[in-house]
Structure formats: structure tokens, C-alpha cells
Design a protein around this motif. Sequence first.
Motif, PDB file in Angstrom:
ATOM      1  N   HIS A 187       1.244  -5.181   1.073  1.00  0.00           N
ATOM      2  CA  HIS A 187       2.260  -5.434   0.032  1.00  0.00           C
ATOM      3  C   HIS A 187       2.975  -4.132  -0.343  1.00  0.00           C
ATOM      4  CE1 HIS A 187       1.462  -9.563  -0.475  1.00  0.00           C
ATOM      5  NE2 HIS A 187       0.566  -9.536  -1.439  1.00  0.00           N
ATOM      6  N   ASN A 190       5.267  -2.823   2.465  1.00  0.00           N
ATOM      7  CA  ASN A 190       6.491  -3.615   2.620  1.00  0.00           C
ATOM      8  C   ASN A 190       7.442  -3.438   1.435  1.00  0.00           C
ATOM      9  OD1 ASN A 190       5.407  -4.494   4.979  1.00  0.00           O
ATOM     10  ND2 ASN A 190       5.002  -6.583   4.310  1.00  0.00           N
ATOM     11  N   GLU A 191       6.872  -3.349   0.236  1.00  0.00           N
ATOM     12  CA  GLU A 191       7.727  -3.163  -0.949  1.00  0.00           C
ATOM     13  C   GLU A 191       8.393  -1.790  -0.912  1.00  0.00           C
ATOM     14  OE1 GLU A 191       8.521  -5.517  -2.981  1.00  0.00           O
ATOM     15  OE2 GLU A 191       9.596  -4.352  -4.492  1.00  0.00           O
ATOM     16  N   ALA A 278       0.594 -11.985   3.051  1.00  0.00           N
ATOM     17  CA  ALA A 278       1.081 -10.611   3.147  1.00  0.00           C
ATOM     18  C   ALA A 278       2.597 -10.552   3.299  1.00  0.00           C
ATOM     19  CB  ALA A 278       0.414  -9.915   4.329  1.00  0.00           C
ATOM     20  N   ASP A 280       4.578 -12.353   1.154  1.00  0.00           N
ATOM     21  CA  ASP A 280       5.072 -12.905  -0.111  1.00  0.00           C
ATOM     22  C   ASP A 280       5.777 -11.797  -0.917  1.00  0.00           C
ATOM     23  OD1 ASP A 280       5.366 -13.801  -2.718  1.00  0.00           O
ATOM     24  OD2 ASP A 280       3.422 -14.803  -2.771  1.00  0.00           O
ATOM     25  N   GLU A 281       7.114 -11.820  -0.886  1.00  0.00           N
ATOM     26  CA  GLU A 281       7.872 -10.730  -1.525  1.00  0.00           C
ATOM     27  C   GLU A 281       7.705 -10.717  -3.041  1.00  0.00           C
ATOM     28  OE1 GLU A 281      11.922 -10.393  -0.221  1.00  0.00           O
ATOM     29  OE2 GLU A 281      11.341 -10.477   1.891  1.00  0.00           O
ATOM     30  N   GLN A 284       4.645  -8.906  -3.751  1.00  0.00           N
ATOM     31  CA  GLN A 284       4.820  -7.469  -3.491  1.00  0.00           C
ATOM     32  C   GLN A 284       5.510  -6.778  -4.670  1.00  0.00           C
ATOM     33  OE1 GLN A 284       6.761  -7.557   0.368  1.00  0.00           O
ATOM     34  NE2 GLN A 284       4.907  -8.458   1.263  1.00  0.00           N
TER      35      GLN A 284
END
Length: 305
Positions: A187, A190-191, A278, A280-281, A284
Motif C-alpha cells: 500500500h 503504491n501510494e 493490495a 485497493d487505492e 492505500q
Amino acid sequence: MILGERDPEVKAGVQDVDMSGQTVLVTGSTNGLGRQAAVAMGRLGADVIVHGRDQAAGESAVQELEGLGSDAQFVSADYTDVTAVREMAAEVETAVDEIDVLCNNAGGLFEDGERTDLGVDLNFHINHLSPFLLTTELLDTLASDARVITTASIGHRVSSLNLDALIEPGPFSEWAAYCQSKLANIHFSNELARRLDNAGSDVTSNSFHPGIIPGSEFSRALPGPIQQFGDLLDDVPLTDSPEDGAATMAYLAASGDVEGDTGKYYARCRKRRPAPDARDETAQRDLWKRSADLLGIEEPLADYA
Ligand SMILES: NC(=O)c1ccc[n+]([C@@H]2O[C@H](COP(=O)([O-])OP(=O)(O)OC[C@H]3O[C@@H](n4cnc5c(N)ncnc54)[C@H](OP(=O)(O)O)[C@@H]3O)[C@@H](O)[C@H]2O)c1
């Protein structure tokens, strides 16, 4: 498994990449796959900052790197200690002009139920909150095209993130906490990738699973007889070695194949699709904000969510 005990950079196919002039910080490089990756990047010509708590192991890694011609140094910080991580970031900022590769690797599977001074689960604090803090403190020290690499785990697949359970005191298995912290790693990675991209930055952020490495952190955390069984697995050709784990880190640090790639997850030097959780924005963004709240800092890159 990538067969044979070749050096990580050879396994990764980056042995001809010249990293001279680049500065690499590998957290958790006194031991395990972090040390293997740090030395591999030293062989490619990079200057390396070694991190951990163990002074003797840190100095031995520095000596090994200096023997390869790397301008190496050791920084010590306990990842359960927020002040120590801030001081480490300040020390790094003073010591180098820029960081070209930041590998967030320090971590592991830690004791059941322990809470840190922030009142959060130990696994979550060491494996997620501290790298979050270090990275955001070092944002201004990253080179314009720096690569941030986070060591996650396949363990992320068996968990959903329950932040309340990680933050509130209560019974919680070490394995569940570990797997959630590794989901948090993806998370976070990616964020960070999304916010940097929104900010127009060329800094990339990717995460990876290093493999299942007997004799490393997992078997050390197991009870005695099971641990011995785990050690035996060292000789089984279906498991991974620290060199295998380090290969994907070296690949993400050095390979031209991943230039510009960001917000991706890798294993065995190949892009993989992480578990649906993993990706799921919303989770994140939530983790990012709550991590800043827990640390009592302004939300980093707040304008680029
Ligand atoms: N081994 C596996 O099978 C496996 C599988 C999936 C993911 N991973 C991940 O890979 C990464 C490296 O694991 P490894 O297997 O190489 O483990 P390792 O051999 O136990 O090495 C862990 C490193 O992290 C550092 N570290 C641990 N606790 C710390 C703390 N409180 N403060 C600062 N540094 C700390 C250690 O340094 P000091 O001892 O000097 O403090 C050491 O350099 C971890 O993030 C782990 O979760 C490992």
C-alpha cells in the motif's frame, strides 16, 4: 527458485550495469538479503549506506564494501524508536548530496502482542511506520530519478488490513500482524508512487517479494524443533536463498528494464499482480493519512493524493 549460488546481480542479469557515482541506502543491510543486495550493488560500483542496529555486523558490511572500492558507511537506528529514525534521516541528509536508490528492507517477524511506544503492534511499527517515516523525511534528498524499493512479502496475500487491530491494544497473532504489515508495505509503495507521479516527479516506487528463505527471519522466529527443520530446508532446491531475495532488489535498483516503472510489485525479477486487497487505492490513501497521524506529522505530499 533461481538455480545455483551465483551472486545476486548475476541472477538478476544486471552484472554489467555500472552504478558508480550512485548512492544507495539499504535499510536492514547488516544481515540477510539486505546485506547480500548491498554488497551486490557495491560490486556494481555504488556507494552504499548500510543500516541496522548491530554495530559489529554493520562495520563488517562496510569493510566488505570498502574492499570492493565502495565508499561505504554505517548508520544505526532502531526501527522501534521514532526519534532514532528521524536522527538517521538527518545523518543521511548530512552525509550525502543525493540518494539514487532507497531500499526499505529492514524488518521481520516479531514477538506476539508486543506494542511500541506509539502503542501500535511491533510488526506494523518496524515493518511499515518506520520506513514510511524515513522515506518521507528523505524525500528532498532523493535524486530526481531515484528509485524507492520496498521489501514486501507474499504473506500480504493472506491478510486484509485491519488498522484498528494493529493500533488498539488486544490479542493479535504475530503472523497476522506480520502479513498485514507486508500488505501495508505494498500500500505504502503504491501510494508513494501515485503521489510522486501526481507531483510530476520521476522518482519511482516499487515493491517486491524476495522469496521464502529458510535460515533467515522465518525460521529464526519459529520454536526450536521447527526452526531446525527450517534450517534443513536450506538444502532443499525448492526454497530461496538470501542471494535469490537480493537478486530482485538488485534488479529493481539497477536494471534498465524497470526504468520509469512505478507502483508495481515484483517477485523473482518479474512483474507480478499482487492480491486484490493490495490494489485497493482507498485503503492505500487511508493508510498513508493514518500513518502520518500516528507519527504526529503533516500528511506528506498531501496536495498530490
Ligand atoms: N526471509 C524471508 O523468507 C522473507 C520473506 C518475505 C519477506 N522478507 C522480508 O525481507 C526483509 C529482510 O528480511 P531477512 O530475511 O533478510 O531478515 P534478517 O536476516 O533477519 O535481516 C533483517 C534486517 O533488518 C534489520 N532489523 C531488524 N529489526 C530491526 C529494528 N528493530 N531496527 C532496525 N533494523 C532492524 C536487521 O538489522 P539489525 O539486526 O542489525 O538490527 C537486519 O539487517 C524483511 O523486510 C522481511 O520481512 C523476508
